[in-house]
Design an enzyme around this catalytic site. Structure first.
Site, PDB file in Angstrom:
ATOM      1  N   ASP A  13     147.385  60.576  29.466  1.00  0.00           N
ATOM      2  CA  ASP A  13     147.628  60.742  30.868  1.00  0.00           C
ATOM      3  C   ASP A  13     148.156  59.130  31.568  1.00  0.00           C
ATOM      4  O   ASP A  13     148.180  57.935  30.712  1.00  0.00           O
ATOM      5  CB  ASP A  13     146.576  60.903  31.515  1.00  0.00           C
ATOM      6  CG  ASP A  13     147.161  60.819  33.439  1.00  0.00           C
ATOM      7  OD1 ASP A  13     147.934  61.292  33.533  1.00  0.00           O
ATOM      8  OD2 ASP A  13     146.220  60.299  34.647  1.00  0.00           O
ATOM      9  N   SER A  14     148.680  58.468  32.085  1.00  0.00           N
ATOM     10  CA  SER A  14     149.676  57.506  33.168  1.00  0.00           C
ATOM     11  C   SER A  14     148.525  56.560  33.349  1.00  0.00           C
ATOM     12  O   SER A  14     148.392  55.459  33.356  1.00  0.00           O
ATOM     13  CB  SER A  14     149.649  57.202  33.615  1.00  0.00           C
ATOM     14  OG  SER A  14     149.319  58.343  34.680  1.00  0.00           O
ATOM     15  N   TYR A  45     153.261  56.275  36.534  1.00  0.00           N
ATOM     16  CA  TYR A  45     154.226  56.273  35.944  1.00  0.00           C
ATOM     17  C   TYR A  45     155.302  57.785  36.401  1.00  0.00           C
ATOM     18  O   TYR A  45     156.395  57.692  36.347  1.00  0.00           O
ATOM     19  CB  TYR A  45     153.769  57.654  34.570  1.00  0.00           C
ATOM     20  CG  TYR A  45     153.647  57.098  33.394  1.00  0.00           C
ATOM     21  CD1 TYR A  45     152.649  55.707  33.408  1.00  0.00           C
ATOM     22  CD2 TYR A  45     153.539  57.057  32.054  1.00  0.00           C
ATOM     23  CE1 TYR A  45     152.406  54.753  31.914  1.00  0.00           C
ATOM     24  CE2 TYR A  45     153.307  57.490  31.243  1.00  0.00           C
ATOM     25  CZ  TYR A  45     152.619  55.486  30.803  1.00  0.00           C
ATOM     26  OH  TYR A  45     151.972  54.917  29.857  1.00  0.00           O
ATOM     27  N   GLY A  46     154.680  57.887  37.751  1.00  0.00           N
ATOM     28  CA  GLY A  46     155.314  58.734  38.985  1.00  0.00           C
ATOM     29  C   GLY A  46     156.732  58.397  39.490  1.00  0.00           C
ATOM     30  O   GLY A  46     157.697  58.827  39.986  1.00  0.00           O
ATOM     31  N   CYS A  76     149.504  64.397  31.814  1.00  0.00           N
ATOM     32  CA  CYS A  76     150.898  63.707  32.709  1.00  0.00           C
ATOM     33  C   CYS A  76     151.328  64.748  32.987  1.00  0.00           C
ATOM     34  O   CYS A  76     152.321  64.908  32.531  1.00  0.00           O
ATOM     35  CB  CYS A  76     150.654  62.655  32.413  1.00  0.00           C
ATOM     36  SG  CYS A  76     151.612  61.520  33.451  1.00  0.00           S
ATOM     37  N   ASN A  77     151.721  65.449  34.423  1.00  0.00           N
ATOM     38  CA  ASN A  77     152.858  65.810  34.791  1.00  0.00           C
ATOM     39  C   ASN A  77     154.027  65.187  34.697  1.00  0.00           C
ATOM     40  O   ASN A  77     155.344  66.008  33.830  1.00  0.00           O
ATOM     41  CB  ASN A  77     152.846  65.972  36.162  1.00  0.00           C
ATOM     42  CG  ASN A  77     151.518  67.742  36.332  1.00  0.00           C
ATOM     43  OD1 ASN A  77     151.542  68.839  36.216  1.00  0.00           O
ATOM     44  ND2 ASN A  77     149.777  67.380  36.992  1.00  0.00           N
ATOM     45  N   THR A  78     153.495  63.975  34.940  1.00  0.00           N
ATOM     46  CA  THR A  78     155.266  63.086  35.113  1.00  0.00           C
ATOM     47  C   THR A  78     155.846  62.885  33.280  1.00  0.00           C
ATOM     48  O   THR A  78     156.845  62.701  33.554  1.00  0.00           O
ATOM     49  CB  THR A  78     154.707  61.505  35.546  1.00  0.00           C
ATOM     50  OG1 THR A  78     154.143  62.049  37.050  1.00  0.00           O
ATOM     51  CG2 THR A  78     156.370  60.746  35.517  1.00  0.00           C
ATOM     52  N   GLU A 156     142.492  58.337  45.018  1.00  0.00           N
ATOM     53  CA  GLU A 156     141.859  57.081  44.269  1.00  0.00           C
ATOM     54  C   GLU A 156     141.459  56.702  45.020  1.00  0.00           C
ATOM     55  O   GLU A 156     140.482  56.349  44.691  1.00  0.00           O
ATOM     56  CB  GLU A 156     143.575  56.329  43.139  1.00  0.00           C
ATOM     57  CG  GLU A 156     143.672  57.267  42.117  1.00  0.00           C
ATOM     58  CD  GLU A 156     144.453  55.742  41.813  1.00  0.00           C
ATOM     59  OE1 GLU A 156     144.368  55.066  41.349  1.00  0.00           O
ATOM     60  OE2 GLU A 156     145.126  56.537  40.416  1.00  0.00           O
ATOM     61  N   CYS A 188     150.033  67.258  39.566  1.00  0.00           N
ATOM     62  CA  CYS A 188     150.067  66.143  39.230  1.00  0.00           C
ATOM     63  C   CYS A 188     148.602  66.162  39.056  1.00  0.00           C
ATOM     64  O   CYS A 188     147.384  66.857  40.143  1.00  0.00           O
ATOM     65  CB  CYS A 188     149.927  65.283  41.221  1.00  0.00           C
ATOM     66  SG  CYS A 188     149.319  63.374  40.778  1.00  0.00           S
ATOM     67  N   THR A 189     148.227  64.888  38.163  1.00  0.00           N
ATOM     68  CA  THR A 189     146.734  65.139  37.612  1.00  0.00           C
ATOM     69  C   THR A 189     145.523  65.470  39.027  1.00  0.00           C
ATOM     70  O   THR A 189     144.708  65.681  38.839  1.00  0.00           O
ATOM     71  CB  THR A 189     146.418  63.945  36.542  1.00  0.00           C
ATOM     72  OG1 THR A 189     147.783  62.747  37.345  1.00  0.00           O
ATOM     73  CG2 THR A 189     146.739  63.907  35.019  1.00  0.00           C
ATOM     74  N   HIS A 190     146.026  64.407  39.594  1.00  0.00           N
ATOM     75  CA  HIS A 190     145.127  64.061  41.556  1.00  0.00           C
ATOM     76  C   HIS A 190     144.768  64.965  41.849  1.00  0.00           C
ATOM     77  O   HIS A 190     144.235  64.669  42.948  1.00  0.00           O
ATOM     78  CB  HIS A 190     145.499  63.277  41.999  1.00  0.00           C
ATOM     79  CG  HIS A 190     145.631  61.392  41.510  1.00  0.00           C
ATOM     80  ND1 HIS A 190     146.225  61.321  40.032  1.00  0.00           N
ATOM     81  CD2 HIS A 190     145.326  60.678  41.482  1.00  0.00           C
ATOM     82  CE1 HIS A 190     146.241  59.992  39.524  1.00  0.00           C
ATOM     83  NE2 HIS A 190     145.900  59.314  40.183  1.00  0.00           N
TER      84      HIS A 190
HETATM   85  N1  DGL Z   1     149.505  61.147  36.122  1.00  0.00           N
HETATM   86  C1  DGL Z   1     149.947  61.565  37.275  1.00  0.00           C
HETATM   87  C2  DGL Z   1     150.834  62.538  36.905  1.00  0.00           C
HETATM   88  O1  DGL Z   1     149.972  63.942  37.030  1.00  0.00           O
HETATM   89  C3  DGL Z   1     150.280  61.180  38.537  1.00  0.00           C
HETATM   90  C4  DGL Z   1     150.440  59.242  38.318  1.00  0.00           C
HETATM   91  C5  DGL Z   1     151.446  58.181  37.906  1.00  0.00           C
HETATM   92  O2  DGL Z   1     152.287  58.294  39.147  1.00  0.00           O
HETATM   93  O3  DGL Z   1     150.952  57.846  36.824  1.00  0.00           O
HETATM   94  O4  DGL Z   1     152.303  62.674  37.415  1.00  0.00           O
END
Ligand code: DGL
Length: 269
Positions: A13-14, A45-46, A76-78, A156, A188-190
């Site tokens: 993940d990012s 990364y988003g 990570c979705n991004t 976060e 998104c992971t969060h």
């Molecule tokens: N992990 C990123 C996602 O799932 C979210 C955090 C980021 O922007 O890196 O898209």
């Protein structure tokens, strides 16, 4: 010598968010060893470009391949949105699971009216990756996407049930609810951490938690390929990050739902 079945799954993940995926994998596949990499020095990364994300992703994948992983999970979705192809090229024949493929399939099997909402980072929404994945299976589906960049720092911060987060969620959901969605993908992971609040704000909408659906897809892929770990003697978890920022331990443990041990800092690139 370790057999291929005993090798770890590489999850990346990012940053810290992918620990929601690790948590789901630990619950679904308790015998599997896991190596996690979170690029905490370069998150988020988003909001970054495709080129930069691809470069970082190559570095992460080669790090995990050095750890002799048997499968890769793009948490990570991004990354999945803009560099999924790249990861598959680098992985050779190794199984690669990702949140977008799993989340899209789950959304299609959940929706009744074919109106699917996606909430994600700006880069994921701009890439159109969820819409492409959904339309490749059902061109009739309506996909409504909403970038929700403010929700990442709020999660976060631990403001999971805070008035500010509630108002922000309400604002972001407005255009999706106006289009009569019956299913919402947490792209998104969060966002799995916001499930209780989202359920209160949109009680009639089915939520697709990509962490859970990806863990299920991983379980099925390992079983299909005869890659399940036969060892029942307790799994090994290792966590690598490119920085250990302030409050990392607290935030990480919130995402993982348990204590974060065996944490090591490494630099890539
Ligand atoms: N992990 C990123 C996602 O799932 C979210 C955090 C980021 O922007 O890196 O898209």
């Amino acid at each position: 010598m370790t057999s291929v079945q005993q090798r770890p799954i590489g999850v990346f993940d990012s940053g810290v968010g992918g620990l929601t995926n690790v948590r789901a994998l630990m619950e679904r596949l308790p015998n599997e060893n896991i190596v996690y990499f979170g690029d905490t020095a370069r998150v988020p990364y988003g909001v970054k470009s495709r080129h930069t994300i691809e470069t970082y992703t190559e570095q992460i994948v080669s790090f995990l391949l050095e750890h002799d992983v048997k499968a890769l999970v793009i948490a990570c979705n991004t990354i999945a949105a803009v560099a999924g192809q790249k990861v598959r090229q680098l992985a050779g024949g190794m199984p690669v699971l990702d949140v977008i493929t799993a989340g899209s399939e789950a959304a299609l099997s959940t929706t009744h009216n074919n109106h699917i909402g996606i909430i994600a980072t700006s880069t994921t929404v701009n890439s159109n990756a969820y819409a492409r994945a959904i339309h490749s299976q059902n061109p009739q589906a309506r996909v409504l996407s909403q970038a929700c960049p403010l929700l990442v720092p709020l999660v976060e911060e631990g403001w999971l049930d805070h008035e500010v987060t509630r108002l922000t969620v309400r604002e972001y959901l407005k255009p999706l609810l106006a289009e009569d969605i019956d299913t919402l993908v947490l792209g998104c992971t969060h966002f799995p951490l916001l499930k209780p609040l989202l359920k209160e704000e949109a009680p009639h909408i089915a939520l697709v938690d990509s962490a859970i659906t990806t863990a299920e897809a991983t379980a099925q892929a390992l079983a299909r390929m005869g890659l399940e770990n036969p060892n029942h003697s307790g799994a090994d978890y290792r966590f690598y990050v490119s920085d250990i920022p302030l409050r990392f331990q607290t935030i990480g443990e919130r995402f993982l739902g348990r204590s974060l041990d065996q944490l090591e800092m490494v630099s890539l690139g």
